[in-house]
Design an enzyme around this catalytic site. Structure first.
Site, PDB file in Angstrom:
ATOM      1  CG  ASP A 231      82.504  74.354  94.916  1.00 15.85           C
ATOM      2  OD1 ASP A 231      81.626  75.119  95.351  1.00 15.85           O
ATOM      3  OD2 ASP A 231      82.704  73.224  95.375  1.00 15.85           O
TER       4      ASP A 231
ATOM      5  CG  LEU B  17      79.165  71.315  94.907  1.00 22.80           C
ATOM      6  CD1 LEU B  17      78.439  71.814  93.670  1.00 22.80           C
ATOM      7  CD2 LEU B  17      78.333  70.245  95.619  1.00 22.80           C
ATOM      8  CG  ASP B  18      86.052  72.020  93.643  1.00 25.26           C
ATOM      9  OD1 ASP B  18      85.861  71.412  92.572  1.00 25.26           O
ATOM     10  OD2 ASP B  18      86.295  73.233  93.696  1.00 25.26           O
ATOM     11  CE  LYS B  19      88.937  71.069 100.973  1.00 27.90           C
ATOM     12  NZ  LYS B  19      89.412  71.347 102.349  1.00 27.90           N
TER      13      LYS B  19
ATOM     14  N   GLY C  69      86.110  64.981  95.459  1.00 26.71           N
ATOM     15  CA  GLY C  69      87.393  64.383  95.824  1.00 26.71           C
ATOM     16  C   GLY C  69      87.229  63.205  96.764  1.00 26.71           C
TER      17      GLY C  69
END
Length: 377
Positions: A140, A168-170, A173
């Site tokens: 991230d 950005l990760d979430k 996802g």
């Protein structure tokens, strides 16, 4: 509605945040999720802390509730066969390992969708699946740096600032989960699965599309705006005697309300502040003028004044202020985790269906717990 995906089986070959968050959403909607982890160490987030509960890192607890866990070594032929058996029984495979690592083990999207035509294969990467950086690993903060997001975060007189949550990760996802749901819906008509792909880079530009489009249209590089935002003023935090208050005057009527609340209605009639576009162009000057008025008032006084003129505003809370607030309590955002120590709570899925909350939170799986249950090891 939390059982909407009952009967859907997901093989979760993911680690860290983006992939596990996608499968966390699917699990919360009722899917059976079998998490594949490295032997002995498992998902890296098991060790991310403190704090830890029952030797489980907080990030792992957040992202891996309701899942089962099997330990598989993809370098071992017997374990590769076991993974193949899991995929054969699955509706969905989600993976976000290092680029090409799963494909090199024989489980790439082309091979798996050819062998299992109904499989929805979800592939999450950092930089996407084409271009010179497609095979590069990414986390991230690296993607916040690469995408330029870090360059517009924080204040001009400070070092580059990362948004201090894994946005950005979430975000990736969430896009992955949305894509999987769409592919499952399409399969009802076509009878076939498909490959769903998303990346942290696409997510970053999805979030900062306005800034990117502005640069491409004007060649003007966006800069940091502190607590403000692009294209609206005043729309940021202002100091008070005992804190800060965010004022969100998103139109001319609300700006007039701000000026009246601060006993400066004359500002609303100045030509340089006549429209939102003009106010944003003169944002620094306007901010300084309003700061001189807010900094001599208490937070409570400023909130009362703004409220009297129906101006949207709120004090800047700490996390402690927010999670203990009556509103958060009324929304029942945090739930005790079954099977863990008293006081351990987890955030529910942030959506309801006909007023129904997410199903109660359960403890994340022990490393390889399903392996041992099935094999006696």
């Amino acid at each position: 509605m939390s059982g909407a995906l009952e009967g859907v089986r997901v093989v979760d070959v993911t680690s860290n945040v983006a992939g596990p968050f996608a499968t966390h959403i699917l699990a919360a909607l009722g899917a059976e999720v079998v998490k594949v982890e490295r032997p002995h160490t498992g998902d890296d987030t098991r060790g991310w802390g403190p704090p830890f509960w029952d030797e489980v890192g907080l990030t792992f607890l957040d992202l891996n509730r309701r899942k089962e866990s099997v330990e598989l070594d993809l370098k071992d032929a017997a374990d590769r066969e076991r993974l193949l058996d899991l995929i054969a029984s699955a509706d969905v495979l989600v993976q976000n390992l290092r680029p090409q690592s799963l494909a090199r083990a024989g489980f790439g999207p082309d091979e798996m969708t050819a062998r299992f035509p109904r499989l929805v294969y979800c592939d999450i990467s950092g930089f996407g699946f084409t271009g010179p950086l497609a095979d590069s690993p990414a986390f991230d903060p690296l993607m916040q740096a690469y995408s330029g997001l870090m360059s517009i975060t924080g204040h001009d007189d400070a070092a580059p600032a990362r948004i201090p949550v894994s946005m950005l990760d979430k975000g990736a996802g969430m896009w992955a989960a949305i894509g999987v749901l769409a592919a499952l819906r399409d399969r009802e008509t076509t009878g076939r699965g498909q490959v769903v792909r998303t990346s942290l880079l696409e997510t970053a530009f999805g979030f900062q599309a306005v800034q990117a489009m502005s640069y491409l249209a004007t060649d003007v590089v966006p800069t940091r705006l502190g607590s403000g935002t692009t294209g609206i003023a005043p729309y940021e935090a202002f100091p008070t005697l005992d804190g800060h208050v965010v004022i969100a005057a998103a139109n001319d009527r609300l700006f007039r309300g701000v000026c009246a609340a601060l006993d400066r209605s004359d500002l609303a009639t100045e030509p340089r502040y006549a429209s939102n576009a003009q106010r944003f162009a003169a944002r620094a000057e306007l901010r300084d003028a309003l700061t001189e008025l807010t900094k001599v008032l208490s937070t409570a006084d400023l909130m009362e004044r703004l409220g009297a003129h129906s101006v949207p505003a709120h004090p800047v809370n700490t996390i402690a202020d927010a999670v203990t607030s009556p509103q958060v309590d009324a929304m029942r955002l945090f739930q005790p985790v079954d099977g863990m120590a008293d006081g351990v709570v987890a955030m529910r899925l942030p959506v309801t269906f006909d007023g129904e909350l997410d199903s109660p939170a359960t403890a994340p799986p022990t490393l390889g717990g399903t392996t041992r249950k099935e094999t006696g090891r």
